[in-house]
Design an enzyme around this catalytic site. Structure first.
Site, mmCIF file in Angstrom:
data_model
loop_
_atom_site.group_PDB
_atom_site.id
_atom_site.type_symbol
_atom_site.label_atom_id
_atom_site.label_comp_id
_atom_site.label_asym_id
_atom_site.label_seq_id
_atom_site.Cartn_x
_atom_site.Cartn_y
_atom_site.Cartn_z
ATOM 1 N N CYS B 92 7.142 -14.459 91.347
ATOM 2 C CA CYS B 92 6.461 -15.129 92.462
ATOM 3 C C CYS B 92 7.197 -16.392 92.880
ATOM 4 O O CYS B 92 6.905 -16.973 93.916
ATOM 5 C CB CYS B 92 5.019 -15.444 92.087
ATOM 6 S SG CYS B 92 4.255 -14.059 91.259
ATOM 7 N N HIS B 383 -0.867 -12.368 98.672
ATOM 8 C CA HIS B 383 0.272 -12.843 97.886
ATOM 9 C C HIS B 383 1.273 -11.717 97.653
ATOM 10 O O HIS B 383 1.291 -11.105 96.598
ATOM 11 C CB HIS B 383 -0.269 -13.403 96.557
ATOM 12 C CG HIS B 383 0.785 -13.772 95.571
ATOM 13 N ND1 HIS B 383 1.978 -14.354 95.922
ATOM 14 C CD2 HIS B 383 0.823 -13.641 94.219
ATOM 15 C CE1 HIS B 383 2.696 -14.551 94.830
ATOM 16 N NE2 HIS B 383 2.024 -14.112 93.782
ATOM 17 N N CYS B 418 3.493 -20.909 90.511
ATOM 18 C CA CYS B 418 3.601 -20.305 89.192
ATOM 19 C C CYS B 418 4.150 -18.900 89.351
ATOM 20 O O CYS B 418 3.985 -18.269 90.387
ATOM 21 C CB CYS B 418 2.237 -20.258 88.517
ATOM 22 S SG CYS B 418 1.006 -19.401 89.521
#
Lengths: 295, 433, 461
Positions: B92, B383, B418
């Site tokens: 990510c 996401h 994160c």
């Protein structure tokens, strides 16, 4: 620990085939009065064992090791294991091979062994003593490169209901490693064919590992994972964190029925690691505890 | 060799609306989405036929055929095909790390302009062959004689046909990100209500930003989708409160499908350049990249949670820049899960944690949550792993520029993302008044 | 090939055997194409001042100028072995008497016989309002009816148009308009009259301009905003203006961004996603132009929507949304442009109106009102823009073959196509070419005009 005895050496010129040995041992166990009263003074030796890349790769894949410059800590065990079986399947062995339960295992690597090294393997039995549920015996293996001792293994097996000679000195059991209880470091979904895979990679074709039906025939509800697979998979998770020269003790607790979901728990204390494999659903149900210490 | 460094400018960005997996973009590949995003960026900034210094992007879930994904996207775009490109992957953190890579080359004077970001599809994820089947097929392909081939064919088994679907789980722990986050949530005592509040705020902020046209020059529609379709403008704590927990166990479980990000498809890119390059092209400078830091934690055998690396990265970056956590006008903390954002804040506020784990005399302290994710974040937008960094950099840069213009005062923003693998990428952006 | 089956068929031998009506294939502009394709008759009746510069233009463009030899009995046109004339240009700005008008007739009668396919009749007349005396005014006005009728009689894609030139317009003021009407760029503009006055703003110095006569790049160096550029006519406008050298700022609503990006990239321009009805839209557009381009030369108000419903069933929403996009946004942006400093010297505003705004259309009260409103706005703002050296004009497309008309019922579509002098629908590029002409710096003499791009439609004429 081991009294110095002269042992009759049996040299093998190739890897023994374990299927027939298991079959013969099963047949032998059915016969009355098989086996001697005490351990045979025998040593099984196989020299010039070279590692087959394919075999190593299958093993590494089955257990979660990377393929690299050194043999997995637990790998020489599968090279030595057939020699154990040769010894235990022999009629002179006092305990019946079928039904032997792997209680504990200690492996000590004195250094990293590379796949291109040629190993001389020796296996003998030792410490045939009473156990609350019967009798136990250690099968001791060593691997040498030339004269140099590079790897040792000690596998403790239990024969339920058997009797050991009362006068044999008890020796020392592998100390029970502490059981870490923190959050799981990893969750494994252990597939139903894990036993067959490990059997193919290790040669340990004990039917209790292979299939629910064969396991049922041996008195288990489902197939169970090889203890040494669980041990190998657990230490594989510590690759890169533990030194090349290390002692890896494991004590096997509840059988790991296949398939299941389990958790690996690890805990570090200085250079030492303790670990446990437990049920993901019932954390109290521990399949294995282990400890890695620098050798 | 350049004698000194300069700060890279964030000029703008482009992304496609993010789509929940197996929906609007179910037939689009990473390459399709990245190319469309690049073309949208080229259109926005009039870069058709232009040779840029570099395009850097990546994807987390990637087909083997996409080994040169970013370069292929450049070749399929309106950019000058002589524009170089390479792929990066840091889960990510990919998008932000790509931006840092480009910004650093600009800072060193090695390039004048570049595009950075990432793309991910959970709909068109690569599905691997069963390992056994794959090996037999590879050998079959290499087999020389018909007999060898026949032998190999004999090894094929029906069970091998079951494919291996990639799982959103950590290879070393076998746990999904959600399960990891649930552990961290439990450890920090993150409650259900505060997670749902953060989630509702994310949706409301994102919806408001769309309503005021904030994304008009940040998003280009794609495949008939004009807005992130995970967005629920009417999201509320009450509605979110009705959802059942999906991560964690028993009465302590607090993480739901609402306060966790869904699997999403999408793509986002940012345009970076030197101030000179921007001026030559009459392009606006939204903000500058000041500094960045990447941290990693031992979430496997160590005490830290999978998504807690930013907790470590931020104090290191602050110390290097002589800043405190309160010296920011805006914060963009990636909402992998609502609990992640909240746990990150709690860790920064915790004195014992600061002392024992961060090695600091005092905790970083609280942040003003009215400055947090003010245009919404991943809980609302979704996401697509590698795309999130590009979304956040462009969003924050524009927000800072707006505020700098309105208040006639320099603005500073913090980005914290994160990533799987126990990593965290953080960065500071500044906009001059 | 368009989806106009008749047009496609009528160019095959089968068509003649079937006795199908002939649909002429219009000559349209392609880069590199010469302005003229044959000799041009250039002559004047009375005291005209344009025949000479137009003759020069023809010769500059490699074609022979033909004059009419008038004798007592007849007027002959010597095309020197050439079968057909490409155009007939008649300067009638000095025609003040019925005799002058008769002379014009005398010249045009043989001329139209010699006119080739896609030929051009271009008349230049005086402003009737400037005429001294009733006869002169009558003659000037008569040209309107004259030219419209010629348009209806011409065949094979030929057109007839009239430039009504004020007395203070120098010959150079009509230059870009003459070029447009003679060229194939005006393929679908027929039967129109356009007033040309003295150019607005400071006098342009041709030498100071960037090769204004580069025929292939008449918009070179000009920044052009096109609203509604994601698709349809707007996309064609962007493509055409870019082809002519303009830098395109393609604007459309954010939801149309995907097509908009394609337009921008195809034209090498930039995409600006903007809802033009938003309150801050004019400010955002202007600040974008200032920041990214330092100013603007051409603004094309093309964005438009339809929400058709009979008046009896018209809703507030349908009415308001159409008026807001088609007229309200143009009003607001134009007002903001006038207040701003973003307009470059020789800026041009072109508003897209519609035939519906002139002729009305059933089910389109909202649309027609908005498009008629555009015409009113253009006329009102023309003097205001002129003060800034800028012009504002409207184009009113007739039946243009687009994706939208492709979805019409076949009856409506066929009727729409055929009720004009050219017997066919126009193409988006025809609208775009007209806008390109009005957008040129050299077109400063054309202000407050409404140019129909309708093939001389019978509707609203």
């Amino acid at each position: 620990m081991t009294a110095s005895v002269d042992r009759k050496v049996t040299e093998l010129d190739g890897p023994p085939s374990l299927g027939p040995l298991y079959a013969r041992a099963a047949a032998g166990a059915a016969l009355p009065g098989g086996g001697g009263r005490d351990l045979p003074a025998r040593e099984i030796v196989r020299r010039g064992v070279s590692v087959e890349q394919e075999h190593l790769a299958d093993y590494a894949l089955a257990c979660g090791f990377g393929i690299g410059g050194a043999l997995p800590l637990t790998y020489p065990h599968v090279l030595a294991f057939p020699l154990q079986v040769v010894l235990m399947a022999d009629r002179s062995f006092p305990l019946p091979l079928p039904g032997l339960v792997h209680l504990a295992n200690r492996i000590t690597a004195h250094r990293a062994v590379t796949p291109d090294e040629t190993l001389d393997l020796r296996v003998h039995a030792d410490r045939f003593v009473a156990h609350p549920k019967g009798a136990q015996v250690d099968l001791v293996a060593e691997a040498r490169v030339g004269e140099e001792l590079v790897w040792e293994g000690r596998s403790t097996y239990l024969a339920r209901g058997a009797e050991a000679p009362a006068d044999n000195p008890p020796g020392t059991d592998i100390a029970e490693p502490s059981t870490p209880t923190g959050t799981g470091a990893a969750t494994w979904k252990v597939a139903g064919d894990t036993g067959r895979r490990y059997a193919a990679a290790s040669g340990d074709v004990n039917p209790i590992h292979l299939h629910p039906l064969t396991a049922k025939a041996m008195g288990f509800p489902r197939a169970i994972a090889h203890g040494m697979w669980t041990a190998a998979r657990a230490v594989a998770a510590l690759q890169g964190r533990i030194p090349d020269a290390a002692t890896y003790d494991v004590v096997f607790r509840k059988p790991l029925l296949l398939p299941s979901t389990v958790e690996l728990v690890t805990e570090r204390s200085g250079p030492d690691w303790s670990l446990a494999v437990r049920s993901a659903r019932k954390p109290d149900k521990v399949h294995l505890t282990g400890r890695v210490t620098p050798a | 060799m350049p004698a000194s460094t300069r700060r890279a400018a964030v000029i703008g960005g482009n992304r496609i609306p993010f789509a929940r997996a197996n929906g609007a973009y179910s037939r689009a590949s990473n390459l399709d989405m990245l190319t469309a995003t690049l073309d949208g960026l080229v259109a926005r900034f009039g870069l058709s036929g232009e040779r840029l210094g570099e395009v850097v992007a990546g994807a987390v879930l990637k087909h083997s055929r996409d080994f040169n994904l970013t370069r292929e996207a450049v070749l399929g775009s309106r950019l000058d095909p002589a524009t170089a490109a390479y792929d990066v992957q840091q889960a990510c953190g990919t998008g932000l790390q790509a931006a840092i890579a480009v910004a650093n080359k600009i800072a060193l004077g090695q390039i004048e302009s570049g595009v950075a970001g990432g793309v991910d599809t959970a709909s068109d994820a690569p599905i691997a062959l069963h390992d056994d089947l794959r090996r037999v097929l590879v050998r079959l392909n290499a087999a020389k004689s018909p007999v060898d081939r026949l032998k190999l064919v004999g090894q094929l088994r029906p069970g091998q046909i079951v494919p291996e679907i990639p799982q959103n789980s950590e290879p070393r722990t076998g746990l999904s990100m959600g399960e990891h986050a649930a552990r961290t949530a439990l450890e920090w005592g993150i409650g259900r209500a505060e997670q749902d509040e953060l989630t509702a705020a994310s949706h409301q902020h994102l919806a408001a930003a769309y309503d005021r046209g904030f994304f008009d020059d940040l998003v280009t529609p794609y495949l008939k989708l004009t807005k992130d379709n995970n967005l629920r403008a009417d999201s509320s704590v009450e509605k979110l409160g009705k959802l059942k927990p999906v991560f964690g166990k028993g009465p302590d479980a607090t993480m739901t499908a609402g306060n966790s990000t869904p699997l999403t498809d999408g793509s986002a890119l940012v345009l970076l350049g030197s101030d000179e390059w921007a001026a030559e092209h009459r392009l606006p400078v939204l903000a500058h990249v000041v500094d960045s830091e990447t941290a990693a934690v031992d979430y496997v055998h160590g005490p830290d949670g999978l998504l807690t690396a930013p907790v470590y990265a931020v104090p290191r970056m602050l110390a290097r820049n002589g800043l405190t956590l309160q010296d920011f006008d805006l914060y963009e903390i990636h909402e992998a899960f609502a609990s992640t954002v909240l746990a990150t804040q709690k860790a920064w506020e915790d004195a014992a944690f600061a002392k024992e784990r961060l090695g600091l005399d005092a905790p970083l302290g609280p942040i003003d949550i009215t400055k947090l994710n003010v245009a919404g974040s991943s809980l609302a937008a979704g996401h697509p792993f590698a795309a999130t960094g590009g979304r956040i950099v462009a969003t924050l840069a524009k927000l800072l520029r707006e505020r700098a213009t309105e208040e006639n005062k320099d603005q500073r923003g913090l980005i914290s993302i994160c990533a799987a693998g126990g990593q965290g990428v953080v960065a500071i952006l500044e906009a001059k008044a | 090939m368009s989806n106009d089956l008749l047009s496609n068929l009528s160019n095959t031998p089968v068509a003649k055997q079937l006795g199908l009506p002939t649909v002429p294939r219009l000559r349209r502009f392609e880069p590199g194409q010469a302005l003229l394709s044959g000799p041009v008759l250039v002559t004047s009746v009375g005291d005209g001042r344009f025949a000479k510069p137009i003759s020069a233009l023809v010769e500059e463009n490699g074609q022979r100028v033909v004059t009419a030899e008038r004798s007592e009995s007849r007027t002959s046109i010597d095309t020197a072995g050439e079968e057909k004339l490409n155009a007939a240009v008649l300067d009638l700005t000095g025609a003040t008497t019925l005799a002058d008008l008769a002379a014009a007739r005398e010249i045009l009668t043989p001329a139209v016989k010699k006119l080739g396919p896609s030929g051009r009749v271009l008349l230049l007349g005086a402003e009737p309002g400037e005429a001294s005396g009733a006869e002169a005014a009558a003659v000037a006005q008569s040209l309107d009816g004259f030219v419209r009728s010629i348009g209806k009689e011409l065949r094979f894609g030929a057109t007839a148009n009239l430039l009504i030139v004020s007395g203070d317009a120098a010959p150079s003021a009509v230059d870009s308009s003459v070029r447009f009407f003679l060229s194939s760029r005006s393929a679908y503009v027929d039967g129109q009259n356009v007033h040309v006055g003295a150019p607005v703003g400071p006098t342009l110095d041709p030498a100071g301009m960037d090769d204004p006569h580069d025929p292939d790049l008449p918009l070179r160096g000009r920044v052009a905003v096109v609203t509604g550029a994601a698709r349809g006519i707007g996309a064609a406008i962007a493509d055409t203006l870019a082809r002519d050298g303009a830098t395109i700022v393609a604007v459309d609503i954010p939801a149309a961004g995907e097509g908009l990006a394609k337009t921008a990239n195809r034209t090498g321009g930039t995409a600006l996603q903007l809802d033009i009805t938003a309150d801050d839209a004019p400010a955002r557009l202007i600040s974008h132009l200032e920041q990214r381009h330092g100013g603007v030369d051409l603004v094309v108000h093309n964005a438009g929507i339809t929400r058709d419903k009979l008046l009896a069933n018209m809703t507030e929403d349908r009415w308001n949304s159409v008026l807001a996009v088609n007229l309200g946004a143009q009003l607001k942006i134009n007002a903001a442009l006038l207040e701003s400093s973003v307009l470059n010297e020789a800026a041009r505003i072109v508003c897209v109106s519609s035939q519906s705004g002139i002729a009305g259309n059933r089910g389109q009260t909202n649309y027609a009102a908005s498009k008629a409103g555009v015409i009113g706005m253009v006329r009102a703002l023309a003097p205001k823009f002129a003060e800034r050296g800028a012009t504002i004009n409207a184009v009113a497309p007739g039946f243009i073959e687009t994706e939208m008309t492709g979805h019409m019922p076949i009856g409506t579509r066929e009727a729409g196509r055929r009720v004009n002098s050219l017997k066919q629908g126009g193409l988006p590029v025809d609208v775009a070419e007209t806008i390109g002409w009005l957008g040129q710096a050299e077109s400063g003499g054309v202000n407050g005009q409404v140019v129909r791009v309708c093939g001389q439609s019978m509707l609203g004429a």
